[in-house]
Design a protein around this motif. Structure first.
Motif, PDB file in Angstrom:
ATOM      1  N   GLU A 284       3.634   0.370  -6.473  1.00 47.11           N
ATOM      2  CA  GLU A 284       4.718  -0.237  -5.669  1.00 47.11           C
ATOM      3  C   GLU A 284       5.459   1.019  -4.984  1.00 47.11           C
ATOM      4  OE1 GLU A 284       7.439  -2.201  -8.232  1.00 47.11           O
ATOM      5  OE2 GLU A 284       6.193  -3.836  -8.664  1.00 47.11           O
ATOM      6  N   LEU A 285       5.358   2.302  -5.374  1.00 48.02           N
ATOM      7  CA  LEU A 285       5.900   3.394  -4.838  1.00 48.02           C
ATOM      8  C   LEU A 285       5.016   3.622  -3.430  1.00 48.02           C
ATOM      9  CD1 LEU A 285       6.345   5.765  -7.936  1.00 48.02           C
ATOM     10  CD2 LEU A 285       8.094   4.436  -6.618  1.00 48.02           C
ATOM     11  N   GLU A 286       3.856   3.575  -3.538  1.00 48.53           N
ATOM     12  CA  GLU A 286       3.046   3.876  -2.424  1.00 48.53           C
ATOM     13  C   GLU A 286       3.551   2.522  -1.413  1.00 48.53           C
ATOM     14  OE1 GLU A 286      -0.853   6.255  -4.049  1.00 48.53           O
ATOM     15  OE2 GLU A 286      -1.079   4.045  -3.990  1.00 48.53           O
ATOM     16  N   ASP A 287       3.264   1.411  -1.822  1.00 52.38           N
ATOM     17  CA  ASP A 287       3.617   0.424  -0.916  1.00 52.38           C
ATOM     18  C   ASP A 287       4.864   0.341  -0.402  1.00 52.38           C
ATOM     19  OD1 ASP A 287       1.087  -0.916  -1.649  1.00 52.38           O
ATOM     20  OD2 ASP A 287       1.874  -2.028  -3.447  1.00 52.38           O
ATOM     21  N   SER A 288       5.783   0.692  -1.067  1.00 56.39           N
ATOM     22  CA  SER A 288       7.335   0.890  -0.326  1.00 56.39           C
ATOM     23  C   SER A 288       7.256   1.896   0.801  1.00 56.39           C
ATOM     24  CB  SER A 288       8.183   1.251  -1.420  1.00 56.39           C
ATOM     25  OG  SER A 288       8.542   0.425  -2.539  1.00 56.39           O
ATOM     26  N   ALA A 289       6.350   2.847   0.498  1.00 60.75           N
ATOM     27  CA  ALA A 289       6.593   3.988   1.651  1.00 60.75           C
ATOM     28  C   ALA A 289       5.757   3.392   2.920  1.00 60.75           C
ATOM     29  CB  ALA A 289       5.681   5.267   0.955  1.00 60.75           C
ATOM     30  N   ARG A 290       4.847   2.870   2.498  1.00 52.47           N
ATOM     31  CA  ARG A 290       3.985   2.009   3.797  1.00 52.47           C
ATOM     32  C   ARG A 290       4.842   1.081   4.447  1.00 52.47           C
ATOM     33  NH1 ARG A 290      -0.111   1.563  -0.565  1.00 52.47           N
ATOM     34  NH2 ARG A 290      -1.733   3.236  -0.110  1.00 52.47           N
ATOM     35  N   SER A 291       5.443   0.427   3.859  1.00 52.38           N
ATOM     36  CA  SER A 291       6.474  -0.517   4.416  1.00 52.38           C
ATOM     37  C   SER A 291       7.647   0.211   5.245  1.00 52.38           C
ATOM     38  CB  SER A 291       7.250  -1.703   3.148  1.00 52.38           C
ATOM     39  OG  SER A 291       8.284  -0.634   2.409  1.00 52.38           O
ATOM     40  N   ALA A 292       7.908   1.363   4.831  1.00 50.75           N
ATOM     41  CA  ALA A 292       8.853   2.069   5.597  1.00 50.75           C
ATOM     42  C   ALA A 292       8.259   2.858   6.869  1.00 50.75           C
ATOM     43  CB  ALA A 292       9.358   3.049   4.578  1.00 50.75           C
ATOM     44  N   GLY A 293       6.872   2.471   6.995  1.00 52.62           N
ATOM     45  CA  GLY A 293       6.384   2.997   8.418  1.00 52.62           C
ATOM     46  C   GLY A 293       5.527   4.333   7.946  1.00 52.62           C
ATOM     47  N   ALA A 294       5.445   4.675   6.650  1.00 54.26           N
ATOM     48  CA  ALA A 294       4.441   6.003   6.612  1.00 54.26           C
ATOM     49  C   ALA A 294       2.773   5.639   6.666  1.00 54.26           C
ATOM     50  CB  ALA A 294       4.837   6.376   5.059  1.00 54.26           C
ATOM     51  N   GLY A 295       2.110   6.442   7.220  1.00 55.30           N
ATOM     52  CA  GLY A 295       0.928   6.508   7.288  1.00 55.30           C
ATOM     53  C   GLY A 295       0.279   6.660   5.867  1.00 55.30           C
ATOM     54  N   GLU A 296      -1.340   6.392   5.888  1.00 56.09           N
ATOM     55  CA  GLU A 296      -1.727   6.632   4.522  1.00 56.09           C
ATOM     56  C   GLU A 296      -1.633   8.232   4.270  1.00 56.09           C
ATOM     57  OE1 GLU A 296      -3.232   4.722   2.327  1.00 56.09           O
ATOM     58  OE2 GLU A 296      -2.160   2.998   3.596  1.00 56.09           O
ATOM     59  N   TRP A 297      -2.021   8.903   5.263  1.00 57.26           N
ATOM     60  CA  TRP A 297      -1.915  10.453   4.790  1.00 57.26           C
ATOM     61  C   TRP A 297      -0.474  10.835   4.464  1.00 57.26           C
ATOM     62  CZ3 TRP A 297      -4.126  14.644   3.281  1.00 57.26           C
ATOM     63  CH2 TRP A 297      -3.398  15.769   3.484  1.00 57.26           C
ATOM     64  N   GLN A 298       0.394  10.268   4.945  1.00 54.31           N
ATOM     65  CA  GLN A 298       2.045  10.561   4.800  1.00 54.31           C
ATOM     66  C   GLN A 298       2.199  10.054   3.367  1.00 54.31           C
ATOM     67  OE1 GLN A 298       3.733   8.975   8.055  1.00 54.31           O
ATOM     68  NE2 GLN A 298       4.553  10.733   8.745  1.00 54.31           N
ATOM     69  N   VAL A 299       1.823   8.997   2.930  1.00 49.62           N
ATOM     70  CA  VAL A 299       1.729   8.334   1.594  1.00 49.62           C
ATOM     71  C   VAL A 299       1.064   9.267   0.551  1.00 49.62           C
ATOM     72  CG1 VAL A 299       1.258   6.444   0.129  1.00 49.62           C
ATOM     73  CG2 VAL A 299       2.055   5.999   2.362  1.00 49.62           C
ATOM     74  N   PHE A 300      -0.081   9.801   0.988  1.00 50.94           N
ATOM     75  CA  PHE A 300      -0.861  10.527  -0.051  1.00 50.94           C
ATOM     76  C   PHE A 300      -0.190  11.791  -0.239  1.00 50.94           C
ATOM     77  CE2 PHE A 300      -4.191  13.654  -0.831  1.00 50.94           C
ATOM     78  CZ  PHE A 300      -4.832  12.752  -1.916  1.00 50.94           C
TER      79      PHE A 300
END
Length: 220
Positions: free
Chosen positions: A116-132
């Motif tokens: 859920e933490l990673e999904d929240s970052a993605r929903s805020a517009g973060a790309g995969e590299w930024q999430v990682f």
């Protein structure tokens, strides 16, 4: 003479641990996020060097990298020299035997991260590299440190596979474990003890740095 195996061991462990950490982390990340038929078989294959005798790993590497294989032939054409019985072969042996330790540590670390933490970052517009980079890596930092130190320590102590595929050439492939074996075989207990003391000291420092043996932190 005394310091050459020490230097070769450190150089081999540094390079092999860096490569192993990158490969093991990438494999663990991919496997922790994928579900597919045959996943158990793939994971078993990745972990196999952990349970195989080092001499068996060395023999398989000798067959794969030897001059009678297409891999060995291609590598010899590319580097203008055989891979086996070279320093590069010692690095490869260390990579293979230490890979399962990095993979297992990082897979456990990645699986402990809340999706859920990673999904929240993605929903805020973060790309995969930024999430990682900003979410996942900080959460698996302790697992990453332990994984790297384990890879370095395993590479430092590798003997069987290295002996089989890289040999024991002084100044070229003679690492601390193989040097200790030769010293004992020659009856030079003083030299064997000196090198043994070096590798015990390195191992102790690595374990201390990784925090092995510490109890869980108490929460206020």
């Amino acid at each position: 003479m005394f310091w050459m195996p020490v230097w070769l061991s450190i150089k081999t462990s540094l390079l092999s641990s860096m490569i192993t950490f990158i490969l093991g982390t990438a494999a663990a990340r991919w496997m922790s996020r994928r579900r597919f038929a045959g996943k158990t078989a793939v994971e078993t294959l990745l972990m196999l060097p952990l349970v195989l005798p080092p001499t068996v790993v060395g023999f398989l590497l000798l067959v794969i990298l030897g001059r009678n294989s297409w891999v060995g032939t291609a590598a010899e054409w590319l580097f203008a020299r055989p891979v086996v019985f070279s320093w590069g072969a010692a690095v490869i042996a260390a990579i293979v035997v230490s890979f399962p330790l990095v993979y297992q540590s990082m897979r456990v670390g990645f699986e402990s991260v809340d999706d859920e933490l990673e999904d929240s970052a993605r929903s805020a517009g973060a790309g995969e590299w930024q999430v990682f980079r900003w979410i996942t890596l900080p959460l698996v930092r302790r697992a990453a440190v332990s994984a790297y130190i384990l890879a370095f320590a395993r590479g430092l102590g590798e003997f069987g596979a290295t002996w089989m595929v890289a040999g024991n050439i002084p100044g070229v492939t003679q690492t601390l474990p193989t040097a200790i074996y030769v010293a004992v075989s020659n009856g030079d207990s003083r030299l064997a003890w000196a090198w043994t003391g070096m590798i015990v000291l390195f191992s102790w420092l690595l374990l201390a740095a990784s925090g092995t043996g510490r109890g869980p932190r108490k929460r206020d």
